[in-house]
Motif scaffolding. Structure first.
Motif, PDB file in Angstrom:
ATOM      1  N   PHE A 253      52.843 -16.004  58.082  1.00  0.00           N
ATOM      2  CA  PHE A 253      53.424 -16.792  56.524  1.00  0.00           C
ATOM      3  C   PHE A 253      52.442 -16.617  55.563  1.00  0.00           C
ATOM      4  N   LYS A 254      53.134 -16.346  54.353  1.00  0.00           N
ATOM      5  CA  LYS A 254      52.304 -16.227  53.281  1.00  0.00           C
ATOM      6  C   LYS A 254      51.962 -17.719  52.641  1.00  0.00           C
ATOM      7  N   PRO A 255      50.695 -17.478  51.999  1.00  0.00           N
ATOM      8  CA  PRO A 255      50.124 -18.783  51.254  1.00  0.00           C
ATOM      9  C   PRO A 255      51.525 -19.525  50.558  1.00  0.00           C
TER      10      PRO A 255
ATOM     11  N   ALA B  45      43.691 -17.802  56.698  1.00  0.00           N
ATOM     12  CA  ALA B  45      42.506 -17.275  57.426  1.00  0.00           C
ATOM     13  C   ALA B  45      42.838 -16.746  58.516  1.00  0.00           C
ATOM     14  N   HIS B  46      43.416 -15.844  58.762  1.00  0.00           N
ATOM     15  CA  HIS B  46      44.074 -15.074  59.977  1.00  0.00           C
ATOM     16  C   HIS B  46      42.918 -14.094  60.648  1.00  0.00           C
ATOM     17  N   PRO B  47      42.563 -14.600  61.783  1.00  0.00           N
ATOM     18  CA  PRO B  47      41.557 -14.001  62.745  1.00  0.00           C
ATOM     19  C   PRO B  47      42.180 -13.162  63.627  1.00  0.00           C
TER      20      PRO B  47
ATOM     21  N   ALA C 271      53.067 -11.193  57.040  1.00  0.00           N
ATOM     22  CA  ALA C 271      52.241 -10.497  58.147  1.00  0.00           C
ATOM     23  C   ALA C 271      50.952 -10.011  57.815  1.00  0.00           C
ATOM     24  N   HIS C 272      50.590 -10.227  56.469  1.00  0.00           N
ATOM     25  CA  HIS C 272      49.370  -9.626  55.938  1.00  0.00           C
ATOM     26  C   HIS C 272      49.288  -8.291  56.363  1.00  0.00           C
ATOM     27  N   ILE C 273      48.106  -7.705  56.872  1.00  0.00           N
ATOM     28  CA  ILE C 273      47.735  -6.289  56.979  1.00  0.00           C
ATOM     29  C   ILE C 273      47.642  -5.934  58.384  1.00  0.00           C
ATOM     30  N   GLY C 274      46.696  -6.593  59.102  1.00  0.00           N
ATOM     31  CA  GLY C 274      46.530  -6.282  60.438  1.00  0.00           C
ATOM     32  C   GLY C 274      47.984  -6.274  61.596  1.00  0.00           C
ATOM     33  N   ASP C 275      48.573  -7.484  61.322  1.00  0.00           N
ATOM     34  CA  ASP C 275      49.563  -7.583  62.162  1.00  0.00           C
ATOM     35  C   ASP C 275      50.772  -6.398  61.580  1.00  0.00           C
ATOM     36  N   ARG C 276      51.021  -6.186  60.479  1.00  0.00           N
ATOM     37  CA  ARG C 276      51.793  -5.172  60.183  1.00  0.00           C
ATOM     38  C   ARG C 276      51.516  -3.731  60.946  1.00  0.00           C
TER      39      ARG C 276
END
Length: 484
Positions: free
Chosen positions: A115-117, A133-135, A177-182
């Motif tokens: 999810f996006k902010p 703050a996705h780890p 999904a930000h960067i890493g999960d994409r």
């Protein structure tokens, strides 16, 4: 600082462990009936891994405080980490409860992987303080965290997370999904098709990653890896050579296989055959041990995640400068790896010097001679060393190093180290003379007053007596006279 954690599953438990093991109290709320057991098991694995990871003494762990409600958990909190399941309606409800009870300046970070902010902030009373703050798992070891949302809250969150050994990456524009999960999703889709089409098994795919490009990715990422693949001509040549292949019909990237029962059963059975001999907790410990080894290898080259580890250790060494808890100083610890032993099964000679050298490096940071001085062209060089080997040390043993400052003047200082085993038996001693050096001019130089004063402060803790062997060399042993 006080930290609050809402949710204590795999990710939430990892966050809790990272904060607590860095000395912060954490109040947690999780209504799951098995929450205490799950968090306890994650904490145990995290403590085990960090004990192997760090050579600097760790701070006293913070307290784990179980709260009976969200309001109780977030009361007085400076930072709140939300790690509830990936349902937007659930997150909205939880975030509303957090906002109703949290202090006005408390930062709220969500572990959401997708999810996006802007989606999380819908209906919020103070939207700017809600961030992503996705780890990545395990949170207590892997340092990267994607911070999305911008503004003053993101700056404060990044500073806080860096202080607990993380590597915040601030993402300027929000995206699903930000960067890493994409990136992971692209590999995951291809892997599902390869299993679905009978091209490869789960183990074959994992072997290609972990024995191949995964090793490169672990320390150089994607673009730097491909830059090298371009040879001396670099990235431009690589793109010119391999770019056209991107238009070839290799990928199933935009198509997703139907995860029907047959495919799910196939993947599950292959995964069971591949890894089912180990429990999940055993697999976590194997993973953690491998990650610790990679961290140490990268640290030796001051590269990537290894640099993050070194920076975290240096903060721990400096932490003791203001108020050392004990003297002699206990600044360094080590675990004897299998590669450290010789044909006798004992720690080999040069590893003793490595342990003493690492302890000396820790003392340099402790006295203030850190990377800022190195960057300005100053350091300290060891000019004389005397080591005494007193006991056998075997693989797997945990060692502590006791350090004393036996003397100093305007240019030099004299250190004495003792390697202690877990039962406090003295295994070896090392005595070292160091000289302050102007590295640009390759000559000794007087130490700045700032460093001399810090050595003065440490010297006041030294009450003696100086060890009897200090200052002595190898005993004289005359050659035997030849027989008549």
């Amino acid at each position: 600082m006080k930290i609050a954690a809402i949710g204590g599953g795999v990710i939430g438990g990892g966050w809790i462990a990272r904060f607590i093991l860095n000395g912060h109290d954490v109040a947690i709320y999780d209504p799951h009936p098995e929450a205490r057991r799950i968090v306890g098991e994650v904490m145990a694995n995290a403590a085990r891994a960090r004990d192997k990871l760090f050579q600097a003494p760790l701070p006293e762990p913070g307290r784990l405080i179980w709260a009976g409600s969200i309001a109780e958990a977030v009361a007085g909190a400076d930072y709140i980490q939300e790690s509830v399941p990936e349902r937007l309606d659930l997150k909205h409800r939880i975030l509303a409860e957090i906002e109703a009870a949290a202090p006005a300046r408390a930062i709220i970070g969500s572990s959401t992987s997708g999810f996006k902010p802007s989606e999380l902030r819908q209906g919020a009373a103070h939207p700017d303080r809600i961030l992503v703050a996705h780890p990545f798992n395990p949170v207590y070891l892997l340092p990267v965290v994607e911070v999305v949302g911008g503004g003053e809250a993101a700056d404060r969150a990044s500073a806080l997370l860096a202080q607990v050994g993380m590597k915040p990456v601030t993402i300027a524009r929000e995206i699903d999904a930000h960067i890493g999960d994409r990136l992971l999703e692209a590999v995951w889709r291809e892997a599902l098709w390869l299993v679905r089409d009978g091209i490869a098994t789960t183990q074959e795919i994992d072997d290609i990653i972990r024995y191949g490009f995964g090793l490169r990715w672990a320390q150089m990422g994607l673009f730097e890896t491909y830059r090298i693949a371009g040879g001396e001509a670099g990235m431009k040549h690589f793109l010119a050579q391999f770019g056209p292949a991107l238009k070839w019909p290799w990928t199933r990237l935009m198509d997703v296989p139907d995860l029907d029962d047959a495919l799910i059963d196939r993947i599950a059975s292959q995964s069971d055959a591949q890894s089912g001999a180990h429990s999940i907790r055993e697999l976590e410990r194997i993973r953690d041990d491998n990650l610790v080894g990679i961290f140490h290898a990268l640290k030796a080259n001051d590269w990537g995640a290894g640099r993050t580890l070194r920076e975290a250790e240096n903060r721990l060494y400096k932490r003791q400068l203001a108020a050392p808890s004990t003297y002699p100083l206990m600044l360094h610890q080590a675990r004897v790896g299998g590669s450290w032993v010789d044909y006798n099964g004992h720690m080999t000679e040069f590893r003793y010097l490595q342990v003493f050298g690492d302890a000396t490096d820790a003392f340099l940071v402790h006295m203030g001679l850190d990377e800022t001085w190195i960057a300005r062209g100053f350091s300290a060089y060891t000019v004389e060393t005397h080591i005494r080997h007193l006991a056998e040390i075997k693989a797997g043993e945990k060692l502590r190093v006791e350090t004393r400052l036996l003397g100093h003047d305007a240019k030099r200082f004299r250190l004495h180290h003792r390697i202690l085993r877990e039962n406090d038996e003295e295994a070896a001693t090392g005595e070292h003379m160091l000289v302050f050096v102007n590295t640009a001019e390759a000559r000794s130089a007087p130490m700045p007053d700032q460093l001399v004063h810090r050595l003065d402060d440490i010297a006041r803790l030294e009450t003696g007596p100086i060890p009897e062997h200090a200052g002595a060399g190898i005993r004289t042993l005359r050659a035997r006279e030849p027989a008549a």
